[in-house]
Design a protein around this motif. Structure first.
Motif, mmCIF file in Angstrom:
data_model
loop_
_atom_site.group_PDB
_atom_site.id
_atom_site.type_symbol
_atom_site.label_atom_id
_atom_site.label_comp_id
_atom_site.label_asym_id
_atom_site.label_seq_id
_atom_site.Cartn_x
_atom_site.Cartn_y
_atom_site.Cartn_z
ATOM 1 N N VAL A 29 9.335 -10.197 -1.025
ATOM 2 C CA VAL A 29 9.002 -9.106 -0.108
ATOM 3 C C VAL A 29 9.218 -9.604 1.316
ATOM 4 C CG1 VAL A 29 7.105 -7.723 0.829
ATOM 5 C CG2 VAL A 29 7.389 -7.938 -1.652
ATOM 6 N N ILE A 30 9.905 -8.810 2.142
ATOM 7 C CA ILE A 30 10.064 -9.141 3.558
ATOM 8 C C ILE A 30 9.267 -8.136 4.378
ATOM 9 C CG2 ILE A 30 11.662 -9.476 5.465
ATOM 10 C CD1 ILE A 30 13.823 -10.154 3.506
ATOM 11 N N ASP A 31 8.177 -8.616 4.973
ATOM 12 C CA ASP A 31 7.235 -7.815 5.754
ATOM 13 C C ASP A 31 6.511 -6.811 4.864
ATOM 14 O OD1 ASP A 31 7.633 -9.222 8.121
ATOM 15 O OD2 ASP A 31 9.306 -7.958 8.711
ATOM 16 N N THR A 32 5.354 -6.334 5.320
ATOM 17 C CA THR A 32 4.462 -5.619 4.404
ATOM 18 C C THR A 32 3.945 -4.283 4.918
ATOM 19 O OG1 THR A 32 2.503 -6.773 5.265
ATOM 20 C CG2 THR A 32 3.692 -7.823 3.427
ATOM 21 N N GLY A 33 4.387 -3.832 6.090
ATOM 22 C CA GLY A 33 3.970 -2.529 6.571
ATOM 23 C C GLY A 33 2.590 -2.523 7.197
ATOM 24 N N ASN A 34 2.103 -1.320 7.481
ATOM 25 C CA ASN A 34 0.885 -1.119 8.268
ATOM 26 C C ASN A 34 -0.414 -1.287 7.492
ATOM 27 O OD1 ASN A 34 1.676 0.092 11.129
ATOM 28 N ND2 ASN A 34 3.117 0.920 9.637
ATOM 29 N N GLY A 35 -0.354 -1.228 6.170
ATOM 30 C CA GLY A 35 -1.535 -1.492 5.370
ATOM 31 C C GLY A 35 -2.393 -0.277 5.062
ATOM 32 N N ALA A 36 -3.378 -0.522 4.198
ATOM 33 C CA ALA A 36 -4.206 0.556 3.654
ATOM 34 C C ALA A 36 -5.060 1.243 4.703
ATOM 35 C CB ALA A 36 -5.087 0.001 2.536
ATOM 36 N N VAL A 37 -5.566 0.483 5.674
ATOM 37 C CA VAL A 37 -6.409 1.095 6.716
ATOM 38 C C VAL A 37 -5.597 2.093 7.522
ATOM 39 C CG1 VAL A 37 -7.736 0.641 8.811
ATOM 40 C CG2 VAL A 37 -7.979 -0.870 6.838
ATOM 41 N N SER A 38 -4.354 1.729 7.840
ATOM 42 C CA SER A 38 -3.499 2.638 8.597
ATOM 43 C C SER A 38 -3.149 3.875 7.783
ATOM 44 C CB SER A 38 -2.215 1.914 9.028
ATOM 45 O OG SER A 38 -1.465 2.715 9.907
ATOM 46 N N LYS A 39 -3.011 3.715 6.474
ATOM 47 C CA LYS A 39 -2.751 4.886 5.633
ATOM 48 C C LYS A 39 -3.887 5.896 5.762
ATOM 49 C CE LYS A 39 -2.285 6.447 0.868
ATOM 50 N NZ LYS A 39 -2.385 6.084 -0.572
ATOM 51 N N ALA A 40 -5.103 5.407 5.735
ATOM 52 C CA ALA A 40 -6.258 6.300 5.869
ATOM 53 C C ALA A 40 -6.331 6.899 7.272
ATOM 54 C CB ALA A 40 -7.538 5.537 5.553
ATOM 55 N N ASN A 41 -6.140 6.073 8.289
ATOM 56 C CA ASN A 41 -6.256 6.549 9.668
ATOM 57 C C ASN A 41 -5.160 7.539 10.043
ATOM 58 O OD1 ASN A 41 -8.513 4.958 10.006
ATOM 59 N ND2 ASN A 41 -7.419 3.292 11.023
ATOM 60 N N SER A 42 -3.966 7.355 9.472
ATOM 61 C CA SER A 42 -2.837 8.227 9.805
ATOM 62 C C SER A 42 -2.737 9.423 8.860
ATOM 63 C CB SER A 42 -1.524 7.435 9.745
ATOM 64 O OG SER A 42 -1.198 7.091 8.406
ATOM 65 N N LYS A 43 -3.673 9.530 7.918
ATOM 66 C CA LYS A 43 -3.671 10.592 6.915
ATOM 67 C C LYS A 43 -2.366 10.599 6.112
ATOM 68 C CE LYS A 43 -6.863 13.490 9.566
ATOM 69 N NZ LYS A 43 -7.100 14.825 10.204
ATOM 70 N N GLY A 44 -1.903 9.407 5.785
ATOM 71 C CA GLY A 44 -0.742 9.268 4.923
ATOM 72 C C GLY A 44 0.596 9.333 5.616
ATOM 73 N N ALA A 45 0.606 9.301 6.950
ATOM 74 C CA ALA A 45 1.886 9.300 7.659
ATOM 75 C C ALA A 45 2.558 7.940 7.577
ATOM 76 C CB ALA A 45 1.697 9.699 9.113
ATOM 77 N N ASN A 46 1.756 6.866 7.511
ATOM 78 C CA ASN A 46 2.289 5.524 7.322
ATOM 79 C C ASN A 46 1.288 4.719 6.500
ATOM 80 O OD1 ASN A 46 0.457 4.139 9.336
ATOM 81 N ND2 ASN A 46 1.579 5.465 10.748
ATOM 82 N N GLY A 47 1.567 3.439 6.305
ATOM 83 C CA GLY A 47 0.745 2.644 5.395
ATOM 84 C C GLY A 47 1.064 2.935 3.937
ATOM 85 N N LEU A 48 2.293 3.381 3.674
ATOM 86 C CA LEU A 48 2.676 3.849 2.336
ATOM 87 C C LEU A 48 3.405 2.794 1.505
ATOM 88 C CD1 LEU A 48 4.040 7.364 3.392
ATOM 89 C CD2 LEU A 48 1.740 6.780 2.576
ATOM 90 N N PHE A 49 3.592 1.600 2.064
ATOM 91 C CA PHE A 49 4.392 0.593 1.364
ATOM 92 C C PHE A 49 3.834 0.272 -0.019
ATOM 93 C CE2 PHE A 49 5.139 -4.035 0.563
ATOM 94 C CZ PHE A 49 6.479 -3.923 0.205
ATOM 95 N N ALA A 50 2.529 0.047 -0.126
ATOM 96 C CA ALA A 50 1.942 -0.339 -1.418
ATOM 97 C C ALA A 50 2.187 0.734 -2.473
ATOM 98 C CB ALA A 50 0.444 -0.599 -1.254
ATOM 99 N N ASP A 51 2.012 1.998 -2.113
ATOM 100 C CA ASP A 51 2.221 3.090 -3.067
ATOM 101 C C ASP A 51 3.691 3.198 -3.466
ATOM 102 O OD1 ASP A 51 -0.470 3.667 -2.855
ATOM 103 O OD2 ASP A 51 -0.180 5.322 -1.450
ATOM 104 N N ASN A 52 4.575 3.153 -2.473
ATOM 105 C CA ASN A 52 6.002 3.289 -2.776
ATOM 106 C C ASN A 52 6.554 2.067 -3.500
ATOM 107 O OD1 ASN A 52 6.248 5.868 -1.677
ATOM 108 N ND2 ASN A 52 6.677 5.093 0.370
ATOM 109 N N PHE A 53 5.973 0.901 -3.248
ATOM 110 C CA PHE A 53 6.333 -0.333 -3.940
ATOM 111 C C PHE A 53 6.101 -0.179 -5.444
ATOM 112 C CE2 PHE A 53 5.012 -4.513 -5.575
ATOM 113 C CZ PHE A 53 6.042 -5.348 -5.142
ATOM 114 N N VAL A 54 4.940 0.334 -5.807
ATOM 115 C CA VAL A 54 4.618 0.548 -7.225
ATOM 116 C C VAL A 54 5.487 1.660 -7.805
ATOM 117 C CG1 VAL A 54 2.797 1.269 -8.833
ATOM 118 C CG2 VAL A 54 2.274 -0.351 -6.984
ATOM 119 N N ALA A 55 5.700 2.725 -7.036
ATOM 120 C CA ALA A 55 6.545 3.828 -7.499
ATOM 121 C C ALA A 55 7.974 3.367 -7.763
ATOM 122 C CB ALA A 55 6.538 4.950 -6.475
ATOM 123 N N ALA A 56 8.411 2.344 -7.035
ATOM 124 C CA ALA A 56 9.755 1.804 -7.227
ATOM 125 C C ALA A 56 9.849 0.904 -8.453
ATOM 126 C CB ALA A 56 10.187 1.026 -5.985
ATOM 127 N N GLY A 57 8.729 0.703 -9.145
ATOM 128 C CA GLY A 57 8.743 -0.054 -10.400
ATOM 129 C C GLY A 57 8.316 -1.500 -10.271
#
Length: 329
Positions: free
Chosen positions: A106-134
Motif C-alpha cells: 500500500v502506498i499512502d493510506t488516505g484521510n482515515g476513519a475520523v475524516s470519513k465521519a466528519n466529512s459525511k462520507g466525502a472522503n476517508g473512503l480508502f478502507a471501504d474501497n480497499f475491501v470492495a476491491a477484494g
C-alpha cells in the motif's frame, strides 16, 4: 403499401374501442441511486498490478491564502479555464495498492476513519474501497508512506486507534521521520496547522503504531520494482517513486502537485500546505521536465480519479492528459 380508406376506418374504430390508459402515475423501474459504486481502478506496469483506490475528495471555499503568491482573480480565471467552478477548490485523494506477485504493498493510506465521519462520507473512503476491491488488510505486507500529512498517514489507524494493517511493515522516508520526530522541531513549530501536524503524527506513530516503523533512504528500492525518489519542498522528506517492471514504468508523484488544475498549469504557484514553496516549485519544474523528456506516465495522488496521465509542456506550464480508461487489465 398504400393506406386504404378501409384500413384507416378500421384503425380509427380500434382506437375508439380501446380502453383508456390509467390516469395513475407510473412508477420508475428502479429506485434512484444515492451513492456511487466503490471506486477503484486497475492497470499493469509490466508484471506488477496497480490498483488505484479512491479515498474520496474534499471541496472547500477558495480563500485568498490558499495560493500564497497569486491573486484570487488569477486563480479563479485558471479554474474557469479548466471548467472548474470559481471560488471553490476540489482536492482528490487516491492511495495505491501494488501487487508485485510476491508482495502486497500500500502506498499512502488516505484521510482515515475520523475524516470519513466528519466529512459525511466525502472522503476517508480508502478502507471501504480497499475491501470492495477484494483486498484484506491483514494480507498487506508493506505500507509505504510518502510524507507525513494527514491525508497520507491517518489511514494507518482504524477508528478505534488500532493499526489498520496489522501484519504490515510500515516504511517511512528517513528525512521525514527525522523531522517530525524531532522534539526541537516540534517546539519551534508555528501555532495552528504545523503544531497540529506534529501532534497528529506523534499520535499515529508513537501511540498508535508505537514506533514500529522502518525508515528508508532515497535512491533505493523500498519494495520490488519501487524506487524511492527525493522530491522535497512540500515537506522536508517528501518522496515520490518510480515503479518499474519489464518495459513498463510509471512515476508516482505523491504531492509534487496538488490538483493539476491549477498547479501543473501554473507550476510557479505555491499552495499554503507546501512547507517550503520555493523549493517545492523548483522540484515541481524539475520533475515535470523530467517526465516530459522521458515520456513517463504519471500517477498523481491528487489528480482527478483514477489519476493516471501523461504530461506535456504547455507554454510556461504543463498540461496533464488523462490516460484513457481501459476496461481490461
Amino acid at each position: 403499401m398504400e393506406l386504404t380508406r378501409r384500413h384507416a376506418l378500421a384503425g380509427a374504430a380500434a382506437i375508439a374501442t380501446a380502453p383508456l390508459l390509467s390516469a395513475a402515475p407510473t412508477k420508475a423501474a428502479a429506485p434512484i441511486a444515492d451513492k456511487q459504486a466503490p471506486s477503484y481502478y486497475r492497470y499493469k506496469v509490466g508484471d506488477i498490478q496497480v490498483t488505484v483506490v479512491s479515498d474520496g475528495k474534499n471541496v472547500f471555499k477558495l480563500e485568498d491564502s490558499f495560493i500564497t503568491n497569486a491573486k484570487k482573480d488569477e486563480v479563479n480565471a485558471a479554474l474557469v479555464k479548466a471548467f472548474m467552478p470559481p471560488d471553490m477548490m476540489t482536492i482528490h485523494f487516491a492511495p495505491l495498492v501494488i501487487n508485485t506477485g510476491g508482495k502486497l504493498v500500500v502506498i499512502d493510506t488516505g484521510n482515515g476513519a475520523v475524516s470519513k465521519a466528519n466529512s459525511k462520507g466525502a472522503n476517508g473512503l480508502f478502507a471501504d474501497n480497499f475491501v470492495a476491491a477484494g483486498f484484506d488488510p491483514k494480507a498487506v505486507d508493506l505500507v509505504v508512506i510518502s510524507h507525513f500529512h494527514g491525508d497520507h498517514v491517518n489511514g494507518l489507524l482504524t477508528a478505534d486507534g488500532a493499526p489498520a494493517f496489522p501484519n504490515a511493515e510500515v516504511l517511512v522516508p528517513a528525512t521525514e521521520w527525522k523531522f517530525w520526530m524531532d522534539d526541537g522541531e516540534m517546539s519551534r513549530a508555528p501555532a495552528g496547522r504545523m503544531q497540529g501536524l506534529f501532534k497528529n503524527n506523534r499520535n499515529i506513530f508513537e501511540a498508535g503504531l508505537k514506533k514500529k516503523v522502518t525508515p528508508y533512504e532515497w535512491g533505493k528500492e523500498v519494495a520490488p520494482g519501487l524506487l524511492a525518489v527525493e522530491t522535497v519542498g512540500h515537506t522536508p522528506g517528501h518522496t515520490s517513486y518510480v515503479l518499474s517492471s519489464g518495459s513498463g514504468k510509471v512515476f508516482i508523484q505523491s504531492d509534487v502537485t496538488n490538483n493539476p488544475n491549477p498547479f501543473a498549469t501554473n507550476p510557479g504557484w505555491h499552495a499554503f500546505f507546501d512547507q517550503d514553496g520555493d523549493v517545492a516549485e523548483k522540484t515541481r519544474r524539475r520533475v515535470y521536465d523530467m517526465v516530459v523528456a522521458e515520456k513517463l506516465q504519471v500517477q498523481g495522488f491528487h489528480y482527478p480519479f483514477p489519476g493516471l496521465g501523461n504530461v506535456e509542456k504547455d507554454g510556461g506550464g504543463y498540461r496533464v492528459v488523462p490516460a484513457p480508461w481501459n476496461p481490461t487489465i
